[in-house]
Enzyme design. Sequence first.
Site, short mmCIF file in Angstrom:
data_model
loop_
_atom_site.label_atom_id
_atom_site.label_comp_id
_atom_site.label_asym_id
_atom_site.label_seq_id
_atom_site.Cartn_x
_atom_site.Cartn_y
_atom_site.Cartn_z
N GLU A 37 0.85 -1.32 0.12
CA GLU A 37 -0.11 -0.14 -0.03
C GLU A 37 0.84 1.23 -0.04
O GLU A 37 0.60 2.08 -0.80
CB GLU A 37 -0.77 -0.01 1.27
CG GLU A 37 -1.93 -1.11 0.93
CD GLU A 37 -2.92 -0.46 0.07
OE1 GLU A 37 -3.24 0.92 -0.01
OE2 GLU A 37 -3.43 -1.35 -0.88
N CYS A 45 -11.62 1.76 -14.95
CA CYS A 45 -11.80 3.32 -14.80
C CYS A 45 -10.48 4.03 -14.53
O CYS A 45 -10.24 4.86 -13.68
CB CYS A 45 -12.74 3.60 -13.62
SG CYS A 45 -13.44 5.39 -13.55
S1 SF4 Z 1 -18.58 3.57 -16.58
FE1 SF4 Z 1 -18.13 4.97 -15.04
S2 SF4 Z 1 -17.04 4.04 -13.55
FE2 SF4 Z 1 -17.21 2.79 -15.29
S3 SF4 Z 1 -15.21 3.25 -16.30
FE3 SF4 Z 1 -16.55 4.68 -17.28
S4 SF4 Z 1 -16.32 6.18 -16.10
FE4 SF4 Z 1 -15.42 4.84 -14.98
#
Ligand code: SF4
Length: 342
Positions: free
Chosen positions: A36, A191
């Site tokens: 971490e 993401c």
């Molecule tokens: S849908 Fe929303 S949470 Fe999922 S990758 Fe795209 S921006 Fe990120």
Amino acid sequence: MKQTFADKVLAWFDVFGRHDLPWQQSLTPYPVWISEIMLQQTQVQTVIPYFDRFMARFPCVNALAEADLDEVLSLWTGLGYYARARNLHKTARIISEFHQGEFPRSQQDLVKLPGIGRSTAGAISAICFNERVAILDGNVKRVISRVFAIGGWPGQRDTAERLWGQAEAVLPHERINAYTQAMMDLGATVCVGKAPLCEACPVNEGCLALEQDSISDYPGRKPKVSKPTRRTIMLVVKTRAGEIRVAQRPPEGIWGGLYSFPELTPQALEALTPHLPSAPRALDTLKHSFTHFHLMIEPMLVEIDAIEDIPRIDHEAWLSEDNSEAFGLCRPAQKIIQSLLG
Ligand code: SF4
């Protein structure tokens, strides 16, 4: 029954999550803590070899507590943000001395240790002890801010509070350990900062940033402030045999405990020059950026015949090709030495 946010994240993790990272092989506090701390500001692929070397040399918290800070810093060389390594060492000593080598089990107690913030404490207590608490590292901030369209820079207190509140509101009641790793993974692999893979994302249905076509607005950016530039001269002394003089810096402050070159003002260099065995020669200027300022470093090289030709200085050490790896060097000193040793 409708799947919750956490259900979707967990189902995704079971199939697509990473389960083979070195620190996932034993979900006990020591490796989780080391990973971490290393992963703050540093990418997984960079961290892996550092983590493996660190664990081979310090396999448990007591081994780290007994080590010299110098050795810890030398294994950290190249990872940057050296306060992290100094705090690791301090915390290992506290755990070894006052907690019989056992980590506290709750986020509330872990956060009292040097260098362990609320998110790191949450990661250790959730992953290792199944405590139902949230984490909010860089990856999780990105996911939460996008899914729930929480604007503002996370470094600002009210934005951080909203993010923490939302991260807590979506915690599952079971499998908190897997969920915590899943959230980190989701932010690290799907993401991601630029060009997130929304089609492959388990929470794309209901992601407000995606719906509003405003992904790049989240998380909010830090308001720009221009950083001042400071200058310094580093005095680099080298013998004809190739030995280079460095000195250990005080334990606190910039590059605390690391080896670097003595720093001088232009006036001090001018006053010193007549007493040096040879005239200083300017090497290429280096730029090093810190969080709050840029530092322009002007290295001045003085070549001497032998070590005895120059008066000794406090905390000095002489490096050569054979022993340079044994010292924890600050990044600019590393670069200067590389350029001199070739
Ligand atoms: S849908 Fe929303 S949470 Fe999922 S990758 Fe795209 S921006 Fe990120």
